[in-house]
Design an enzyme around this catalytic site. Structure first.
Site, PDB file in Angstrom:
ATOM      1  CB  SER A 133      -3.291 -36.681 -28.004  1.00 50.89           C
ATOM      2  OG  SER A 133      -3.356 -37.854 -28.802  1.00 50.89           O
ATOM      3  CG  ASP A 379      -0.334 -44.635 -25.272  1.00 50.15           C
ATOM      4  OD1 ASP A 379      -0.233 -44.854 -26.490  1.00 50.15           O
ATOM      5  OD2 ASP A 379      -0.450 -43.490 -24.787  1.00 50.15           O
ATOM      6  CG  HIS A 382      -0.118 -40.789 -26.982  1.00 48.97           C
ATOM      7  ND1 HIS A 382      -1.188 -41.658 -26.832  1.00 48.97           N
ATOM      8  CD2 HIS A 382      -0.619 -39.655 -27.535  1.00 48.97           C
ATOM      9  CE1 HIS A 382      -2.289 -41.069 -27.283  1.00 48.97           C
ATOM     10  NE2 HIS A 382      -1.975 -39.856 -27.716  1.00 48.97           N
TER      11      HIS A 382
END
Length: 407
Positions: A133, A379, A382
Site C-alpha cells: 500500500s 495512521d 502511510h
C-alpha cells in the site's frame, strides 16, 4: 607653523591609508566567507542534477526546505484519482504546511519537476509500481502529478476491475502507469488486493511467476516490499497452496526476506531485457508510531504533529538497517551479474517527516467510538497527499527523465 601643517597632513594621509587597508580587509573577508563558509540555498535546476566543487551528487543526503511557491505540484481536490486513505484535507486536516516542503540535496540540485516531460519520456511505454500500500500511495502520487497537466479528462482513464492490477493511461502520450498489488513480492496468502488481513501470514518463498508475468515486460519497474515483513518470524512454504504435500517452516524474518529478494533477482536476471527495462527498488518507508523516539510524550505517535524532526541523521525504530543491508547486497549481486537496479533511498529523508502521515485524517473503514483517543486509531505509516511520496517520485524523475546515475 609650517611644521605643524606638515604634521597634520601626515596624520591625515596615515588615516586615509589605514581606512583603505581596513575596507580592503572587510571586502576580502566577506568574499572569502561567502565562498567557503556561508550556507547556500540551492534552487531547483531545469536540467540534470548539477554538482558543486567536483563532489559526487548524492540526491538522498540533504534537508527539507519550506517552499510554498513551487509546491504542491497538484491540489488534492483536483486530482480525480486521489485515494481516501491519503486525502487528509478532505477528512478534516486543517494545517497545510506538510504540502509545501521540498527536498534539497546538500551537494547538488534536483531537476525541476515537469509533468509534461515525464509523460513525454513515457510515450508509448509502460511504468509499473509493484508492492504494498505504500507503493500504491506512491503510484497515486505520480498519477496525480502526471495528470495535473492533462486538461481534457477524455484523454486519460483509469481501469480497476478489483484485480491486483490497477491501470492509468494517458491517451495523448499512449503512456501507461500501473500499480500491481504484491506486498511480499513473492506469492503469499496476502495477495488478494482487498481481503488480505489474515491471522497468519504465509509466503511461498520460491514462487514469483504468478505475479511477475504481469509486469516483467514493462519499460520501468518500481518495486518495494518492507511493511508486511515486520514480524520476528514468518511461516514459509516450499510447495503449493493447493496441494497438501508442501513443507512449512517458521523462518527468521530477515532470512526469509533475503530469500524472497533472491527469488526476485533470479527471475529478473532471466526474464528482464536490461537494454529496455529500467529497474528501481524503493528503500523502506519509516513509521512514526512512538513519539518518545523524537522527544515527544510516551504512548503517543504522529497524531497532532505539524513540524519536522530537525536532528540530522535521525533514525527511529520503525526502520530496520538489517533489511536495508539485505536489499543492498541483493542489488550488488544483480549488478555483478550484469543487471542494474537502482535503489531510491527514501528512508533517511522520510525519517524527518513525522508531520506527513494521515494520523486520524483519513477514511475510517470501521465505526469508531466517540470517546476513543485519536492517537489510538491514527495512521502513522502511510502519507498524506500531496506530500512526502511526491518527493519520492521527484527522485525517480531525476533517474527516469534526466538520467541521473547513483554515485
Amino acid at each position: 607653523m609650517a611644521k605643524q601643517q606638515l604634521l597634520m597632513l601626515g596624520i591625515r594621509a596615515s588615516f586615509h591609508t589605514l581606512s583603505a587597508v581596513l575596507v580592503a580587509g572587510v571586502i576580502f573577508t566577506t568574499v572569502f566567507l561567502s565562498r567557503n563558509v556561508l550556507p547556500k540555498e540551492h534552487p531547483q535546476s531545469d536540467g540534470a542534477p548539477n554538482v558543486e566543487d567536483g563532489r559526487d551528487c548524492n540526491l538522498f543526503e540533504g534537508k527539507w526546505v519550506f517552499d510554498n511557491e513551487s509546491n504542491p505540484i497538484y491540489k488534492e481536490e483536483e486530482c480525480k484519482f486521489m485515494s481516501d486513505q491519503l486525502a487528509c484535507e478532505k477528512f478534516g486536516r486543517q494545517d497545510s504546511s506538510y504540502k509545501f516542503w521540498r527536498w534539497q540535496p546538500h551537494t547538488c540540485n534536483l531537476p525541476r519537476f515537469n509533468a509534461t516531460k515525464l509523460l513525454e519520456s513515457l510515450r508509448n511505454k509502460r511504468m509499473v509500481y509493484v508492492g504494498d500500500s505504500l507503493n500504491r500511495g506512491q503510484w497515486v502520487s505520480v498519477v496525480c502529478m502526471a495528470s495535473s497537466v492533462i486538461k481534457n479528462p477524455k484523454l486519460m482513464h483509469m481501469h480497476n476491475n478489483g484485480s491486483n492490477l490497477i491501470s492509468f493511461k494517458s491517451l495523448e502520450y499512449n503512456a501507461t502507469i500501473d500499480f500491481y498489488w504484491a506486498p511480499l513480492l513473492v506469492e503469499s496468502n496476502s495477495d488478494d488486493p482487498t481481503n488480505h488481513r489474515l491471522p497468519e501470514r504465509i509466503v511461498r518463498i520460491q514462487s514469483i511467476e504468478r505475479h511477475a508475468r504481469h509486469w516483467t515486460e514493462s519499460d520501468i519497474i518500481v518495486l518495494n516490499s518492507y511493511l508486511w515483513w515486520r514480524m520476528p518470524h514468518i511461516k514459509t512454504l516450499w510447495g503449493s497452496f493447493e496441494k497438501l504435500d508442501g513443507i512449512y517452516k517458521e523462518v527468521e524474518m530477515v532470512r526469509v526476506y533475503e530469500m524472497a529478494l533472491q527469488t526476485l533477482s533470479q527471475w529478473l536476471e532471466v526474464h528482464v531485457n536490461s537494454n529496455r527495462t529500467k529497474l528501481f527498488f524503493m528503500s523502506m518507508s519509516p513509521t512514526h508510531e512512538r513519539a518518545e523516539e523524537w522527544g515527544g510524550k510516551t504512548n503517543q505517535n504522529c497524531y497532532g504533529e505539524t513540524s519536522l524532526i530537525d536532528k540530522e541523521g535521525y533514525n527511529g525504530r520503525g526502520s530496520d538497517p538489517k533489511m536495508m543491508r539485505v536489499v543492498e547486497n541483493v542489488l550488488d549481486g544483480l549488478k555483478r551479474r550484469g543487471l542494474n537496479m537502482h535503489m531510491i533511498n527514501i528512508t533517511q529523508l522520510s525519517e524527518y517527516r513525522k508531520d506527513g502521515h494521515p494520523s486520524m485524517y483519513r477514511k475510517q473503514w470501521e465505526q469508531l467510538k466517540e470517546d476513543l483517543d485519536p492517537s489510538s486509531y491514527s495512521d502513522c505509516i502511510h502519507w498524506c497527499l500531496p506530500g512526502v511520496p511526491d518527493v519520492w517520485n521527484h527522485l525517480l524523475y531525476a533517474y527516469i527523465v534526466d538520467n541521473h546515475h547513483s554515485t
